[in-house]
Design a protein around this motif. Structure first.
Motif, PDB file in Angstrom:
ATOM      1  N   ASP A 206     -77.582  11.297 -29.785  1.00  0.00           N
ATOM      2  CA  ASP A 206     -77.409  10.947 -31.199  1.00  0.00           C
ATOM      3  C   ASP A 206     -76.140  11.582 -31.785  1.00  0.00           C
ATOM      4  O   ASP A 206     -75.433  10.962 -32.583  1.00  0.00           O
ATOM      5  N   ASN A 207     -75.870  12.821 -31.404  1.00  0.00           N
ATOM      6  CA  ASN A 207     -74.670  13.495 -31.924  1.00  0.00           C
ATOM      7  C   ASN A 207     -73.398  12.806 -31.441  1.00  0.00           C
ATOM      8  O   ASN A 207     -72.438  12.642 -32.191  1.00  0.00           O
ATOM      9  N   SER A 208     -73.404  12.374 -30.174  1.00  0.00           N
ATOM     10  CA  SER A 208     -72.233  11.682 -29.629  1.00  0.00           C
ATOM     11  C   SER A 208     -72.067  10.303 -30.278  1.00  0.00           C
ATOM     12  O   SER A 208     -70.952   9.863 -30.545  1.00  0.00           O
ATOM     13  N   ILE A 209     -73.204   9.632 -30.546  1.00  0.00           N
ATOM     14  CA  ILE A 209     -73.153   8.325 -31.213  1.00  0.00           C
ATOM     15  C   ILE A 209     -72.573   8.485 -32.617  1.00  0.00           C
ATOM     16  O   ILE A 209     -71.755   7.681 -33.066  1.00  0.00           O
ATOM     17  N   ASP A 210     -73.000   9.535 -33.317  1.00  0.00           N
ATOM     18  CA  ASP A 210     -72.481   9.768 -34.671  1.00  0.00           C
ATOM     19  C   ASP A 210     -70.964   9.975 -34.655  1.00  0.00           C
ATOM     20  O   ASP A 210     -70.258   9.559 -35.568  1.00  0.00           O
ATOM     21  N   GLU A 211     -70.457  10.603 -33.600  1.00  0.00           N
ATOM     22  CA  GLU A 211     -69.006  10.757 -33.458  1.00  0.00           C
ATOM     23  C   GLU A 211     -68.330   9.383 -33.352  1.00  0.00           C
ATOM     24  O   GLU A 211     -67.330   9.112 -33.989  1.00  0.00           O
ATOM     25  N   TYR A 212     -68.923   8.512 -32.525  1.00  0.00           N
ATOM     26  CA  TYR A 212     -68.373   7.155 -32.355  1.00  0.00           C
ATOM     27  C   TYR A 212     -68.387   6.401 -33.689  1.00  0.00           C
ATOM     28  O   TYR A 212     -67.419   5.736 -34.056  1.00  0.00           O
ATOM     29  N   VAL A 213     -69.507   6.514 -34.406  1.00  0.00           N
ATOM     30  CA  VAL A 213     -69.643   5.828 -35.702  1.00  0.00           C
ATOM     31  C   VAL A 213     -68.545   6.289 -36.662  1.00  0.00           C
ATOM     32  O   VAL A 213     -68.044   5.508 -37.474  1.00  0.00           O
TER      33      VAL A 213
ATOM     34  N   GLN B 143     -57.930  19.452 -20.973  1.00  0.00           N
ATOM     35  CA  GLN B 143     -58.944  18.387 -20.922  1.00  0.00           C
ATOM     36  C   GLN B 143     -58.910  17.538 -22.196  1.00  0.00           C
ATOM     37  O   GLN B 143     -58.446  17.989 -23.244  1.00  0.00           O
ATOM     38  N   ARG B 144     -59.449  16.299 -22.080  1.00  0.00           N
ATOM     39  CA  ARG B 144     -59.542  15.428 -23.261  1.00  0.00           C
ATOM     40  C   ARG B 144     -60.516  16.037 -24.258  1.00  0.00           C
ATOM     41  O   ARG B 144     -61.540  16.614 -23.878  1.00  0.00           O
ATOM     42  N   LYS B 145     -60.209  15.862 -25.534  1.00  0.00           N
ATOM     43  CA  LYS B 145     -61.068  16.444 -26.571  1.00  0.00           C
ATOM     44  C   LYS B 145     -62.482  15.835 -26.528  1.00  0.00           C
ATOM     45  O   LYS B 145     -62.670  14.730 -26.028  1.00  0.00           O
ATOM     46  N   GLY B 146     -63.427  16.566 -27.082  1.00  0.00           N
ATOM     47  CA  GLY B 146     -64.805  16.080 -27.123  1.00  0.00           C
ATOM     48  C   GLY B 146     -65.798  17.205 -26.890  1.00  0.00           C
ATOM     49  O   GLY B 146     -65.441  18.381 -26.910  1.00  0.00           O
ATOM     50  N   THR B 147     -67.053  16.807 -26.688  1.00  0.00           N
ATOM     51  CA  THR B 147     -68.135  17.782 -26.482  1.00  0.00           C
ATOM     52  C   THR B 147     -68.894  17.425 -25.208  1.00  0.00           C
ATOM     53  O   THR B 147     -69.149  16.248 -24.935  1.00  0.00           O
ATOM     54  N   LYS B 148     -69.266  18.445 -24.451  1.00  0.00           N
ATOM     55  CA  LYS B 148     -70.044  18.246 -23.226  1.00  0.00           C
ATOM     56  C   LYS B 148     -71.270  19.154 -23.283  1.00  0.00           C
ATOM     57  O   LYS B 148     -71.138  20.358 -23.483  1.00  0.00           O
ATOM     58  N   VAL B 149     -72.436  18.542 -23.129  1.00  0.00           N
ATOM     59  CA  VAL B 149     -73.695  19.306 -23.144  1.00  0.00           C
ATOM     60  C   VAL B 149     -74.412  19.076 -21.816  1.00  0.00           C
ATOM     61  O   VAL B 149     -74.556  17.932 -21.372  1.00  0.00           O
ATOM     62  N   THR B 150     -74.847  20.151 -21.188  1.00  0.00           N
ATOM     63  CA  THR B 150     -75.630  20.074 -19.951  1.00  0.00           C
ATOM     64  C   THR B 150     -76.925  20.863 -20.164  1.00  0.00           C
ATOM     65  O   THR B 150     -76.887  21.956 -20.723  1.00  0.00           O
ATOM     66  N   PHE B 151     -78.059  20.273 -19.749  1.00  0.00           N
ATOM     67  CA  PHE B 151     -79.320  21.012 -19.902  1.00  0.00           C
ATOM     68  C   PHE B 151     -80.317  20.645 -18.813  1.00  0.00           C
ATOM     69  O   PHE B 151     -80.233  19.567 -18.207  1.00  0.00           O
ATOM     70  N   VAL B 152     -81.248  21.550 -18.580  1.00  0.00           N
ATOM     71  CA  VAL B 152     -82.360  21.335 -17.644  1.00  0.00           C
ATOM     72  C   VAL B 152     -83.643  21.636 -18.408  1.00  0.00           C
ATOM     73  O   VAL B 152     -83.867  22.782 -18.818  1.00  0.00           O
ATOM     74  N   PRO B 153     -84.509  20.631 -18.661  1.00  0.00           N
ATOM     75  CA  PRO B 153     -85.764  20.900 -19.374  1.00  0.00           C
ATOM     76  C   PRO B 153     -86.582  21.987 -18.662  1.00  0.00           C
ATOM     77  O   PRO B 153     -86.660  22.017 -17.435  1.00  0.00           O
ATOM     78  N   ASP B 154     -87.152  22.872 -19.456  1.00  0.00           N
ATOM     79  CA  ASP B 154     -87.840  24.049 -18.928  1.00  0.00           C
ATOM     80  C   ASP B 154     -89.197  23.673 -18.338  1.00  0.00           C
ATOM     81  O   ASP B 154     -90.044  23.090 -19.015  1.00  0.00           O
TER      82      ASP B 154
ATOM     83  N   GLY C 147     -72.779  19.609 -39.072  1.00  0.00           N
ATOM     84  CA  GLY C 147     -71.764  18.958 -39.902  1.00  0.00           C
ATOM     85  C   GLY C 147     -72.325  17.868 -40.782  1.00  0.00           C
ATOM     86  O   GLY C 147     -71.621  17.334 -41.624  1.00  0.00           O
ATOM     87  N   LYS C 148     -73.625  17.545 -40.596  1.00  0.00           N
ATOM     88  CA  LYS C 148     -74.131  16.360 -41.292  1.00  0.00           C
ATOM     89  C   LYS C 148     -74.683  16.659 -42.673  1.00  0.00           C
ATOM     90  O   LYS C 148     -75.166  15.773 -43.357  1.00  0.00           O
ATOM     91  N   TYR C 149     -74.635  17.930 -43.078  1.00  0.00           N
ATOM     92  CA  TYR C 149     -74.998  18.246 -44.465  1.00  0.00           C
ATOM     93  C   TYR C 149     -73.863  17.829 -45.388  1.00  0.00           C
ATOM     94  O   TYR C 149     -74.058  17.566 -46.565  1.00  0.00           O
ATOM     95  N   ASP C 150     -72.654  17.781 -44.820  1.00  0.00           N
ATOM     96  CA  ASP C 150     -71.498  17.319 -45.587  1.00  0.00           C
ATOM     97  C   ASP C 150     -71.467  15.803 -45.464  1.00  0.00           C
ATOM     98  O   ASP C 150     -70.984  15.256 -44.492  1.00  0.00           O
ATOM     99  N   SER C 151     -72.018  15.106 -46.473  1.00  0.00           N
ATOM    100  CA  SER C 151     -72.184  13.663 -46.327  1.00  0.00           C
ATOM    101  C   SER C 151     -70.844  12.915 -46.311  1.00  0.00           C
ATOM    102  O   SER C 151     -70.801  11.750 -45.986  1.00  0.00           O
TER     103      SER C 151
ATOM    104  N   LYS D 256     -73.939   7.870 -42.737  1.00  0.00           N
ATOM    105  CA  LYS D 256     -75.180   7.202 -42.347  1.00  0.00           C
ATOM    106  C   LYS D 256     -75.574   7.645 -40.953  1.00  0.00           C
ATOM    107  O   LYS D 256     -75.604   6.884 -40.010  1.00  0.00           O
ATOM    108  N   SER D 257     -75.853   8.930 -40.855  1.00  0.00           N
ATOM    109  CA  SER D 257     -76.125   9.556 -39.569  1.00  0.00           C
ATOM    110  C   SER D 257     -77.610   9.502 -39.261  1.00  0.00           C
ATOM    111  O   SER D 257     -78.429   9.229 -40.119  1.00  0.00           O
ATOM    112  N   VAL D 258     -77.960   9.764 -37.985  1.00  0.00           N
ATOM    113  CA  VAL D 258     -79.371   9.814 -37.594  1.00  0.00           C
ATOM    114  C   VAL D 258     -79.901  11.232 -37.732  1.00  0.00           C
ATOM    115  O   VAL D 258     -80.918  11.485 -38.340  1.00  0.00           O
ATOM    116  N   GLY D 259     -79.192  12.188 -37.110  1.00  0.00           N
ATOM    117  CA  GLY D 259     -79.670  13.565 -37.118  1.00  0.00           C
ATOM    118  C   GLY D 259     -79.158  14.305 -38.326  1.00  0.00           C
ATOM    119  O   GLY D 259     -78.036  14.763 -38.344  1.00  0.00           O
TER     120      GLY D 259
END
Length: 617
Positions: free
Chosen positions: A51-58, A158-169, A99-103, A108-111
């Motif tokens: 959702d955060n990455s989609i909001d960036e695209y939007v 590297q190209r700008k952006g955000t990368k998230v990696t996770f392993v569910p516990d 960042g989404k408190y600053d409308s 029209k964000s999701v998160g």
């Protein structure tokens, strides 16, 4: 009289953000599950990061998102603006930071509440966030929400952006497995709603040019469309509409700000009303709403300022206002559909004629059924008072205020012995049991009348509460629990035929499952293993010393309630029933349930596999 416990300051405890999420994960991600259902927690974790990455695209930043799932490791990489480097730690570990408190930045964000990635962080055994922007990069690593590494900003090419990696516990999600079909469906919905966006999942690209039109084409084969899809777009709204020649029920795909609202909400209700009103006005006839909407297959997407959802997992819209000075959701959708659908029907009289014929056909069928439907309802009402078939639970999917409603499950069993074992060992809060008497009818090629004439089908429909669509479905998981023998397999096939024939959207929306039960019990005096395959049995034998006792379960009725509790509790194994988009429902049913016995025999012979060691010597 019992002594009352002291209640002092020592009893009051404040949990920090990660403790609260780990103690009450359901408040943040719905049910935990094991990956067998599309709304299980492990998919919500991916969605929260995506959702955060989609909001960036939007917001116009980054046209590609890369997603990879290898075993249990998930990586999401976008090419948006990147998190401000000094806030990389705060954004994923401080509640109500984002960042989404600053409308101005995210209209029209999701998160909106700054909770999503914090929940992912707290519920992951490993979590890493890296941001690249302005020629620099910084990252932080966590375990169960505790920071383990933090590298400050340094130069990067590297190209700008955000990368998230996770392993569910695994402490939170025991024995889970990602199913790529569910992830692909989620990704497809994202690209349908964001034309121009490319999402690469495990090396495969997903892209949509025609938005919701592509979504409907994915869900209904051309040969079963009554007419080509009506596709209407406006600012903050998009709709797609057609009718199916092969399905009885209404089917809606609804979205708010890119979020799939599987439980509908104010926008979906307004859309259904608007279609009825527009068609009534167009033909100048006061047709019944159910006749107008029968067999409709449609999708709606709207964008709302600061939407209010009825739960953290955002599956049902509660907002009545569009925000930003626009009229209410109901008025906005009503006006759009009235103007645009009415114009379309005037310009395409052939489509209008097909819709009218479909309505008149539905009206005739409804009138033909009205007598038998009334009798069936009375029978169902009477049966529910002293019905031995349904042993209900306390929490249902349509209890929107109940946190555990997504765990609501209906087991459909055969015979008294199997239903007796499940009934005695079930969780009475969330698990209900519906007991079949013998084999159900083969409903292939029969019309809806059979649902009301056949007592079992009618009572099953009433138990599920799906006569008028999925809006008030009472159970999130419908589980067929039959013996793993030829008769049990046949009953499964007959039940799946019933659902495909009359309620295919139950399967499309991921509500139907087969209960996986063990074939063997291997034990000695100290340990007991329940094995679901010959391989598991051999593994258990190797673990135990000496000569263990081996029992082969031939039917569910042989498993005692004390044992059954292990197979329908937290370690329940469910196999989801999924539809292959390449195969139409009609062709599927015709092949397996039609009168083409020689074709089926040939298929069985060509695909026959001999399972060795399945029966205990």
């Amino acid at each position: 009289m019992a002594k009352q416990a002291a209640y002092t300051e020592d009893n009051i405890r404040s949990l920090d953000w990660k403790e609260h999420i780990r103690m009450r994960p359901g408040m943040y991600i719905g049910k935990l599950g094991d990956g067998s259902s599309p709304d299980d927690g492990i998919y919500i974790l991916i969605k929260e990061v995506l959702d955060n990455s989609i909001d960036e695209y939007v917001m116009g930043a980054g046209k590609t998102i890369e997603v990879s799932v290898k075993e249990n490791t998930v990586t999401v990489r976008d090419f948006g603006r990147g998190i401000p480097l000094g806030k990389v730690v705060d954004v994923v570990s401080k509640m109500n930071t984002g960042g989404k408190y600053d409308s101005r930045a995210f209209k029209k964000s999701v998160g909106l509440n700054g909770v999503g990635t914090k929940a992912v962080n707290a519920l992951s055994s490993y979590f890493k966030v890296q941001s690249i922007r302005d020629g620099q990069t910084a990252f932080a690593e966590f375990s169960a929400g505790d920071i383990t590494a933090n590298e400050k900003a340094h130069d990067s090419s590297q190209r700008k952006g955000t990368k998230v990696t996770f392993v569910p516990d695994k402490e939170i999600f025991s024995k889970y497995k990602y199913r790529s079909e569910y992830i692909v469906k989620m990704i497809k919905n994202y690209v349908y709603l964001n034309t121009g966006l490319t999402i690469v999942f495990n090396g495969e690209k997903y892209f949509s040019e025609n938005g919701l039109k592509d979504l409907l084409e994915e869900n209904i084969a051309d040969e079963f469309m009554l007419f080509p899809i009506i596709h209407l777009k406006g600012e903050d709204i998009e709709v797609a509409i057609t009718y199916s020649k092969a399905q009885y029920s209404e089917e809606y795909h609804s979205f708010v700000n890119g979020q799939h609202t599987t439980q509908g909400g104010t926008h979906q209700n307004a859309f259904r009303e608007a279609i009825v009103k527009t068609i009534r006005d167009f033909f100048g006839k006061n047709y019944e709403a159910s006749d107008i909407r029968k067999s409709i297959v449609s999708a709606i997407s709207i964008k709302v300022m600061e939407p209010v959802f009825e739960s953290q997992t955002k599956t049902k819209l509660g907002s009545t206002e569009m925000g930003g000075g626009l009229p209410t959701v109901r008025t906005f959708i009503g006006d759009f559909v009235k103007t645009n659908l009415d114009n379309y029907l005037h310009k395409n009289p052939d489509v209008a004629e097909k819709i009218q014929k479909k309505i008149l056909q539905a009206e005739k069928e409804r009138k033909d059924l009205s007598g038998i439907r009334k009798l069936a309802r009375e029978r169902a009402k009477k049966a529910s008072l002293h019905n031995k078939k349904l042993r209900d639970c306390r929490v249902h999917l349509n209890d929107l205020k109940k946190d555990n409603r997504l765990e609501s499950t209906l087991f459909i069993t055969e015979g008294d012995s199997a239903s007796g074992s499940i009934t005695k060992s079930r969780d009475v809060n969330t698990q209900a049991v519906f007991s079949l008497r013998g084999k159900p009818l083969n409903s292939y090629n029969m019309n809806k009348k059979i649902v009301y004439e056949n007592e079992e089908f009618n009572l099953l429909q009433a138990a599920l509460n799906i006569e008028d669509g999925l809006e008030d479905l009472r159970y999130n998981n419908i589980v067929i629990a039959t013996d793993a023998d030829v008769d049990g397999m046949h009953i499964r096939l007959l039940l799946i035929t019933f659902f495909l024939q009359f309620f295919p959207e139950l399967i499309k929306e991921g509500h139907l499952f087969i209960l996986d039960t063990p074939l063997f019990r291997v034990r000695d005096k100290k340990q007991t293993f329940y094995c679901y395959s010959p391989e598991e049995k051999q593994h258990a034998i190797n673990k135990l010393k000496g000569k263990p006792e081996i029992t082969r379960f031939k039917g569910l009725g042989e498993i005692s309630p004390d044992e059954f509790v292990h197979f329908i509790g937290k370690d329940i194994r469910l196999d989801p029933i999924m539809l292959d988009k390449e195969m139409s429902i009609d062709k599927l049913l015709e092949f397996y349930m039609g009168k083409n016995t020689p074709d089926r025999q040939k298929f069985i012979i060509e695909n026959l596999k001999v399972e060795l060691d399945i029966v205990e010597e």
